[in-house]
Design a protein around this motif. Structure first.
Motif, PDB file in Angstrom:
ATOM      1  N   ALA A  65      54.401  54.436  44.428  1.00 37.33           N
ATOM      2  CA  ALA A  65      53.560  53.560  45.256  1.00 37.33           C
ATOM      3  C   ALA A  65      52.262  54.270  45.644  1.00 37.33           C
ATOM      4  N   VAL A  66      51.150  53.565  45.465  1.00 38.45           N
ATOM      5  CA  VAL A  66      49.838  54.113  45.820  1.00 38.45           C
ATOM      6  C   VAL A  66      49.062  53.076  46.628  1.00 38.45           C
TER       7      VAL A  66
ATOM      8  N   SER B  67      48.342  48.852  50.460  1.00 41.84           N
ATOM      9  CA  SER B  67      49.103  49.068  49.227  1.00 41.84           C
ATOM     10  C   SER B  67      49.857  47.807  48.827  1.00 41.84           C
ATOM     11  N   GLY B  68      49.513  46.680  49.458  1.00 44.41           N
ATOM     12  CA  GLY B  68      50.189  45.421  49.183  1.00 44.41           C
ATOM     13  C   GLY B  68      49.809  44.826  47.847  1.00 44.41           C
ATOM     14  N   PRO B  69      50.327  43.640  47.546  1.00 44.83           N
ATOM     15  CA  PRO B  69      50.131  43.044  46.211  1.00 44.83           C
ATOM     16  C   PRO B  69      48.716  42.569  45.934  1.00 44.83           C
ATOM     17  N   PHE B  70      47.885  42.433  46.979  1.00 44.12           N
ATOM     18  CA  PHE B  70      46.520  41.958  46.773  1.00 44.12           C
ATOM     19  C   PHE B  70      45.527  42.860  47.492  1.00 44.12           C
ATOM     20  N   LYS B  71      44.349  43.002  46.873  1.00 44.64           N
ATOM     21  CA  LYS B  71      43.288  43.844  47.409  1.00 44.64           C
ATOM     22  C   LYS B  71      42.203  42.984  48.046  1.00 44.64           C
ATOM     23  N   PHE B  72      41.641  43.505  49.100  1.00 46.03           N
ATOM     24  CA  PHE B  72      40.532  42.823  49.767  1.00 46.03           C
ATOM     25  C   PHE B  72      39.299  42.834  48.871  1.00 46.03           C
ATOM     26  N   VAL B  73      38.616  41.677  48.809  1.00 40.19           N
ATOM     27  CA  VAL B  73      37.389  41.568  48.021  1.00 40.19           C
ATOM     28  C   VAL B  73      36.200  41.186  48.884  1.00 40.19           C
ATOM     29  N   GLU B  74      36.369  40.113  49.692  1.00 37.78           N
ATOM     30  CA  GLU B  74      35.199  39.580  50.391  1.00 37.78           C
ATOM     31  C   GLU B  74      35.632  38.794  51.622  1.00 37.78           C
ATOM     32  N   TRP B  75      34.831  38.910  52.680  1.00 38.67           N
ATOM     33  CA  TRP B  75      35.030  38.109  53.885  1.00 38.67           C
ATOM     34  C   TRP B  75      33.681  37.518  54.274  1.00 38.67           C
ATOM     35  N   LYS B  76      33.534  36.213  54.102  1.00 35.18           N
ATOM     36  CA  LYS B  76      32.358  35.496  54.567  1.00 35.18           C
ATOM     37  C   LYS B  76      32.741  34.792  55.862  1.00 35.18           C
ATOM     38  N   ARG B  77      32.182  35.264  56.950  1.00 34.42           N
ATOM     39  CA  ARG B  77      32.537  34.751  58.267  1.00 34.42           C
ATOM     40  C   ARG B  77      32.346  33.234  58.325  1.00 34.42           C
TER      41      ARG B  77
ATOM     42  N   LYS C 232      47.844  47.961  40.541  1.00 35.83           N
ATOM     43  CA  LYS C 232      48.657  49.162  40.728  1.00 35.83           C
ATOM     44  C   LYS C 232      49.836  48.924  41.678  1.00 35.83           C
ATOM     45  N   PHE C 233      50.142  47.678  41.952  1.00 40.29           N
ATOM     46  CA  PHE C 233      51.239  47.370  42.874  1.00 40.29           C
ATOM     47  C   PHE C 233      52.540  47.952  42.334  1.00 40.29           C
ATOM     48  N   PHE C 234      53.340  48.530  43.213  1.00 37.46           N
ATOM     49  CA  PHE C 234      54.506  49.301  42.774  1.00 37.46           C
ATOM     50  C   PHE C 234      55.665  48.429  42.301  1.00 37.46           C
ATOM     51  N   ARG C 235      55.636  47.130  42.592  1.00 37.25           N
ATOM     52  CA  ARG C 235      56.651  46.236  42.029  1.00 37.25           C
ATOM     53  C   ARG C 235      56.186  45.806  40.639  1.00 37.25           C
TER      54      ARG C 235
END
Length: 535
Positions: free
Chosen positions: A106-107, A196-206, A217-220
């Motif tokens: 896990a990374v 380290s969850g299944p999804f990575k943050f990309v963008e937040w438009k307020r 790279k999800f460990f599952r």
């Protein structure tokens, strides 16, 4: 001779086909059961204040946070713990040592390995900053991180609630090398998180959306199935319903579509509605009372308000039959519920008499005093507050409704103790230590939502909660909690209204929506789009 050879070849071919046919059918079956990959899941929910659920409570942060951060455990539909970052665990016979073996591969999203030090750092961060971090982890004496892939929690005393506090919502494992720099509440990673969850943050438009993309790279292995998740912020209730009905949105959790619209959509073939997945929540609604402010500091006034509200009407007419009237400070489905408390029946005569006795006589205009009513942004909750305004007018209380523009606006107001009555939805969680005592113990009077923002201070209640937290005998522990409820029910720091039932509405094109006890507050690595590409 030619005829014999030809017959032999036919027989050989038939025999070969007979041998291969089961394999062909099996292969076809395997192809048919392969889970499709790709696609985007679009959700609608409330906009969070930030995305670090280690330092804040609530579903607006918890739902996206569980996509970003993994935790040690998940739970099935029967509250049984399941492996997540921890692939296995042991509990010592005396209940004071918990050992967890971590997934070696896990990374974090930045490629750095997850170690036992990150787990220890996460727990200490939650303990120091989360609204009920102390309640969850005060039994932890020390954490052994000598092996990078084994973490050992040494407890001062046996603590049966400990395992429940290891779900990612309550203990997200955050990277020490990212969040350990400087004051954590000012860390820019709260808004551009690394987990380290299944999804990575990309963008937040307020005011618009948050976008996540799959973590390769999800460990599952082989997960997640989706390519992308988009959480959109649509404050208008009608617009949310239209977005769902037209197919622009695929999932709306936590009753964020009005009940009547949800029931109508559920009758359409492409949608489903479920109340499963909220068992760990133990949700309830109430009016929190700011006890610092007279006349609400007067117990008789609070009891008058309680008698002015018809809980049965609220549940049947406003919540459209969802849930049931609250009859005690603890949820009725919990093991410590007090089922023999005298009820605050709907009685305007009794309410008026209590206010007269308290010395708040009617003025020339028929009113006694004014109060403000706030509520967490939700159309149904607004309807409850509108009903309460009319009921309070009948007993001489002039109520002013103060709508907040969004969740952060509401949270800022309540955290500053700038309220009189606040209609809110709060969770009991699986154990009183985790979800209930945080609202009442004096040590948890904080300028932070979902803590003791009422300013309630009763040394006897503090003592009873403290004893119950360490009591291992169930009967004795329940007796302590029964006494707590008797005191709270008499003093009314909160005016309990309804025991919830949340619901989720989703498009049937998407399967694998979590339905365990934590429901949509879970990683969505098993969610897939039926029209995706089978690989």
């Amino acid at each position: 001779m030619f005829y014999l050879k030809k017959s032999f070849l036919k027989i050989t071919l038939i025999f070969t086909l007979l041998l291969l046919f089961p394999l062909m059918v099996f292969s076809y079956s395997m192809a048919q059961t392969k889970i499709p990959r790709g696609g985007t899941l679009k959700m609608i929910y409330q906009e969070p204040t930030h995305l670090n659920m280690a330092i804040v409570s609530g579903t607006p942060t918890g739902i996206p946070g569980c996509q970003i951060f993994a935790g040690l455990l998940q739970f099935d539909e029967n509250f049984k713990p399941l492996p997540y970052l921890a692939k296995k665990w042991e509990v010592s016979p005396d209940g004071k040592l918990y050992t967890f073996w971590l997934e070696e591969k896990a990374v974090f999203h930045d490629g750095k390995p997850i170690t036992s030090e990150d787990v220890a750092f996460s727990l200490e961060t939650v303990k120091a900053n989360h609204p009920f971090g102390v309640a969850m982890y005060r039994a932890v004496e020390k954490i052994d991180t000598s092996n990078p892939h084994i973490v050992k929690f040494h407890l001062n005393y046996p603590y049966p609630a400990f395992m429940f506090a290891l779900h990612p919502l309550l203990l997200p494992v955050i990277p020490k090398h990212v969040y350990g720099q400087g004051e954590i509440r000012k860390n820019p990673a709260n808004y551009k998180p690394v987990g380290s969850g299944p999804f990575k943050f990309v963008e937040w438009k307020r005011g618009q959306h948050i976008i996540f993309e799959k973590n390769e790279k999800f460990f599952r292995k082989g997960r997640p199935y989706l390519d992308r998740i988009i959480i959109e912020f649509i404050p208008d209730s009608n617009a949310r319903t239209v977005s769902m009905e037209t197919g622009a949105t695929h999932l709306v959790p936590f009753s964020y579509i009005a009940r009547d619209d949800a029931l109508r959509l559920a009758k359409l073939p492409q949608f489903a509605m479920t109340e499963k997945g909220y068992e760990a929540i133990g949700s309830r609604t109430w009016f929190a009372v700011n006890l610092r402010k007279p006349p609400l500091s007067d117990k008789k006034v609070r009891k008058a308000i309680a008698h002015s509200l018809d809980r049965n009407f609220i549940v049947k007419q406003i919540f459209l039959g969802l849930g049931k009237p609250a009859t005690a400070p603890f949820h009725h489905a919990g093991p410590f519920y007090h089922g023999n408390l005298p009820q605050y029946d709907y009685n305007l005569d009794k309410a008026n008499k209590l206010l007269d006795e308290a010395g708040y006589k009617r003025k020339a205009d028929g009113m006694r005093f004014d109060v403000n009513i706030d509520w967490i942004p939700n159309p149904t909750y607004q309807s409850v507050c509108e009903y309460a305004r009319e009921q309070l007018k009948k007993i001489g209380i002039n109520a002013n409704l103060r709508a907040s523009p969004d969740f952060p606006g509401w949270a800022s107001r309540i955290s500053a103790w700038d309220f009189d009555l606040n209609f809110d939805s709060v969770f009991d969680y699986p154990d009183p230590v985790i979800g209930i005592e945080r609202m009442y113990i004096s040590k948890n009077i904080k300028k932070l939502i979902w803590t003791n923002t009422m300013g309630y201070n009763n040394p006897e209640v503090d003592r009873l909660f403290a004893e119950a937290q360490i009591e291992q005998n169930f009967a004795k522990r329940k007796n302590l909690y029964l006494k707590v409820q008797e005191i709270l029910w008499d003093e009314l720091p909160l005016i309990w209204i309804q025991e919830g039932g949340f619901y989720t509405v989703y498009n049937k094109e998407y399967e694998g929506i979590p339905m365990d006890v934590w429901g949509t507050i879970n990683p969505y690595d098993a969610v897939y789009w039926r029209k995706g590409k089978a690989e």
